[in-house]
Design an enzyme around this catalytic site. Structure first.
Site, mmCIF file in Angstrom:
data_model
loop_
_atom_site.group_PDB
_atom_site.id
_atom_site.type_symbol
_atom_site.label_atom_id
_atom_site.label_comp_id
_atom_site.label_asym_id
_atom_site.label_seq_id
_atom_site.Cartn_x
_atom_site.Cartn_y
_atom_site.Cartn_z
ATOM 1 N N HIS A 82 0.856 -1.177 0.000
ATOM 2 C CA HIS A 82 0.000 0.000 0.000
ATOM 3 C C HIS A 82 0.895 1.231 0.000
ATOM 4 O O HIS A 82 1.929 1.247 0.656
ATOM 5 C CB HIS A 82 -0.886 0.015 1.252
ATOM 6 C CG HIS A 82 -1.740 1.240 1.349
ATOM 7 N ND1 HIS A 82 -2.920 1.383 0.646
ATOM 8 C CD2 HIS A 82 -1.570 2.395 2.036
ATOM 9 C CE1 HIS A 82 -3.437 2.570 0.904
ATOM 10 N NE2 HIS A 82 -2.640 3.204 1.744
ATOM 11 N N ASP A 161 -15.353 1.938 5.803
ATOM 12 C CA ASP A 161 -14.332 2.941 5.486
ATOM 13 C C ASP A 161 -14.849 3.950 4.471
ATOM 14 O O ASP A 161 -14.534 5.132 4.561
ATOM 15 C CB ASP A 161 -13.052 2.265 4.974
ATOM 16 C CG ASP A 161 -11.984 3.303 4.669
ATOM 17 O OD1 ASP A 161 -11.585 4.011 5.621
ATOM 18 O OD2 ASP A 161 -11.586 3.453 3.504
ATOM 19 N N ARG A 168 -14.951 12.050 7.259
ATOM 20 C CA ARG A 168 -13.708 12.680 7.733
ATOM 21 C C ARG A 168 -13.255 13.772 6.781
ATOM 22 O O ARG A 168 -12.734 14.810 7.194
ATOM 23 C CB ARG A 168 -12.612 11.619 7.895
ATOM 24 C CG ARG A 168 -12.841 10.710 9.096
ATOM 25 C CD ARG A 168 -11.935 9.488 9.032
ATOM 26 N NE ARG A 168 -10.540 9.846 8.958
ATOM 27 C CZ ARG A 168 -9.591 9.098 8.357
ATOM 28 N NH1 ARG A 168 -9.917 7.951 7.796
ATOM 29 N NH2 ARG A 168 -8.353 9.496 8.328
ATOM 30 N N SER A 183 -8.323 2.872 8.789
ATOM 31 C CA SER A 183 -8.826 2.977 7.416
ATOM 32 C C SER A 183 -7.946 2.158 6.466
ATOM 33 O O SER A 183 -8.433 1.333 5.685
ATOM 34 C CB SER A 183 -8.844 4.452 7.010
ATOM 35 O OG SER A 183 -8.928 4.607 5.626
ATOM 36 N N LYS A 187 -8.609 -2.221 5.071
ATOM 37 C CA LYS A 187 -8.695 -2.586 3.655
ATOM 38 C C LYS A 187 -7.617 -3.607 3.294
ATOM 39 O O LYS A 187 -7.848 -4.547 2.546
ATOM 40 C CB LYS A 187 -8.557 -1.331 2.780
ATOM 41 C CG LYS A 187 -9.792 -0.445 2.852
ATOM 42 C CD LYS A 187 -9.634 0.850 2.084
ATOM 43 C CE LYS A 187 -8.781 1.840 2.821
ATOM 44 N NZ LYS A 187 -8.795 3.211 2.377
HETATM 45 N N1 URA Z 1 -5.604 6.637 2.932
HETATM 46 C C1 URA Z 1 -6.634 5.870 3.382
HETATM 47 O O1 URA Z 1 -6.994 4.866 2.766
HETATM 48 N N2 URA Z 1 -7.235 6.236 4.532
HETATM 49 C C2 URA Z 1 -6.872 7.318 5.254
HETATM 50 O O2 URA Z 1 -7.453 7.586 6.275
HETATM 51 C C3 URA Z 1 -5.819 8.094 4.747
HETATM 52 C C4 URA Z 1 -5.193 7.734 3.585
#
Ligand code: URA
Length: 434
Positions: A82, A161, A168, A183, A187
């Site tokens: 990621h 999310d 947010r 978050s 994932k």
């Molecule tokens: N990327 C994400 O997937 N979530 C966040 O909260 C910040 C960056």
């Protein structure tokens, strides 16, 4: 249980129990808790924080808010990566084939993404015919057969999310470490890999502006990954200038191909060797990062990484001829040089602004519905620390019309700052957290 009581508890600095966190995430995902209460909770978390137990509970509750991918039909070690997002980030296009050629399975879900350029999926669609809309069966079969597949994100992966992030975004509660960790990690955990490697960027073009903030986030991400039972490492990298030279879609694919052919060294290759090194070492396929780097370099030298990409493109309906002949990829009608108005050492290249030039040219998406032009973008010729003569080109703009191209030339020029004194090249890999 009442959401109001939980908000008050967090507002006053208390720690929420696992049961309370599950109640809150399930209730919000199902629409039983209203946005205004969840907004207040996000702000309370931002101000008061969460300990590791709470962050893990939040991550797991979010992960279980939708479908999860069970990768057990795939044999061997499965790795995923990621990135917290950067300008010119074509890392997956180089890293995934290299790592797959070295024996780690890549079963990756990717997104299209909003922003300056498309996401990995858009970039891959530069290969004529390539599709990530493949069935789960084909996905598993391809990974077992050739070691790599990239699939579009399914709609119901971590629905919590999607809702919380949207909230947010409009309530000033994005920059909270426990909220970011839950978050991202929900994932990644839902995507099923055994090994998760995170590229945490810091600097002008990044989400975390300072190295200290990036380190704190990286530590939080890896701790929660390990507590959830996965192998996890993070690399902190500089984003004070775009990654590599190309920013766009097909132009980034062409750059990735050059790296895979062994024709380009520098930050992009270094990043892929480091992230890939962590994947092999964490996955137990190499004794350490040094050993892993050597094996990854070998996949470039012997052409196996490039062949792996060609196999993946072919297996997902694309024309692999373009892997070996980049002239078959989308190409913009107009290419304009960007002569520098002055001489000097490049002191800064504002990454975010270079991203906006790509967006201006049509290479990015402002809303989910916008379409993008795969052929347009920017290819820089200079990096921070390079010397430039007045009149020398700073880069090339790839545009769909002469007018757009001319506008982009002016915009790109303004992304550069110069110094009369020599400028030290910034260190790119700031830290590795394992
Ligand atoms: N990327 C994400 O997937 N979530 C966040 O909260 C910040 C960056």
């Amino acid at each position: 249980m009442q959401m109001t009581d939980l908000i008050v508890k967090k507002r006053d600095g208390g720690a929420l129990t696992d049961e309370e966190i599950n109640f809150m995430i399930q209730g919000y995902t199902r629409g039983e808790i209203p946005d205004y209460q969840m907004s207040a909770m996000c702000m309370a978390i931002l101000l008061r924080g969460m300990d590791d137990r709470e962050t893990l509970a939040m991550t797991m509750a979010m992960m279980h808010s939708g479908e999860t991918l069970d990768l057990s039909p795939i044999r061997g070690v499965k790795a995923d990566k990621h990135s917290t997002g950067g300008v010119g980030d074509k890392t997956s296009l180089v890293l995934c084939p290299m790592v797959a050629a070295a024996g780690v399975k890549i079963a990756k879900m990717s997104g299209r993404g909003l922003g300056h350029t498309g996401g990995t999926i858009d970039k891959l669609e530069s290969f004529p015919g390539f599709s990530t809309a493949i069935s789960e069966e084909t996905f598993f079969d391809n990974v077992n057969r050739i070691g790599i597949a990239i699939m579009g994100q399914t709609a119901d992966l971590v629905p919590a999310d999607k809702k919380i992030y949207a909230l947010r975004d409009v309530t000033g509660t994005v920059p909270s470490i426990p909220l970011i960790v839950s978050s991202i990690m929900s994932k990644k955990l839902a995507s099923g890999a055994d090994v998760i490697v995170l590229d945490v960027k810091c600097g002008d073009g990044a989400f975390m502006k300072t190295e200290d903030d990036a380190r704190e986030l990286a530590r939080g991400l890896t701790r929660i990954g390990r507590l959830a039972g996965r192998k996890c490492a993070a690399v902190i990298t500089d984003m004070d200038q775009p990654l590599g030279f190309a920013v766009g879609n097909a132009v980034e694919v062409k750059e990735a191909l050059a790296v895979l052919r062994g024709e380009q060294e520098g930050d992009l290759l270094e990043l892929c060797l480091t992230l890939g090194g962590c994947m092999l070492a964490e996955g137990g396929l190499a004794a350490g990062i040094e050993d892993a780097r050597e094996r990854l370099l070998q996949t470039i030298r012997d052409g196996s990484a490039l062949r792996k990409l060609a196999e993946m493109v072919e297996a997902q309906g694309g024309d692999s001829a373009a892997v070996y002949d980049p002239s078959l990829l989308p190409d913009a009608a107009f290419k304009l040089e960007v002569p520098s108005l002055k001489g000097g050492y490049v002191g800064r290249i504002h990454a975010e602004d270079v991203g906006l030039v790509s967006m201006h040219l049509g290479g990015g998406r402002a809303t989910k519905e916008s379409s993008i032009d795969l052929s347009v973008g920017v290819v820089l010729k200079k990096k921070v620390g390079d010397y430039v003569e007045a009149g020398e080109s700073l880069g090339t703009v790839h545009a769909s019309s002469e007018e757009k191209g001319r506008e982009a030339v002016e915009l790109l020029r303004n992304c550069f700052e110069f110094s009369d004194e020599p400028v030290e090249r910034p260190s790119f890999i700031k830290d590795i957290i394992r």
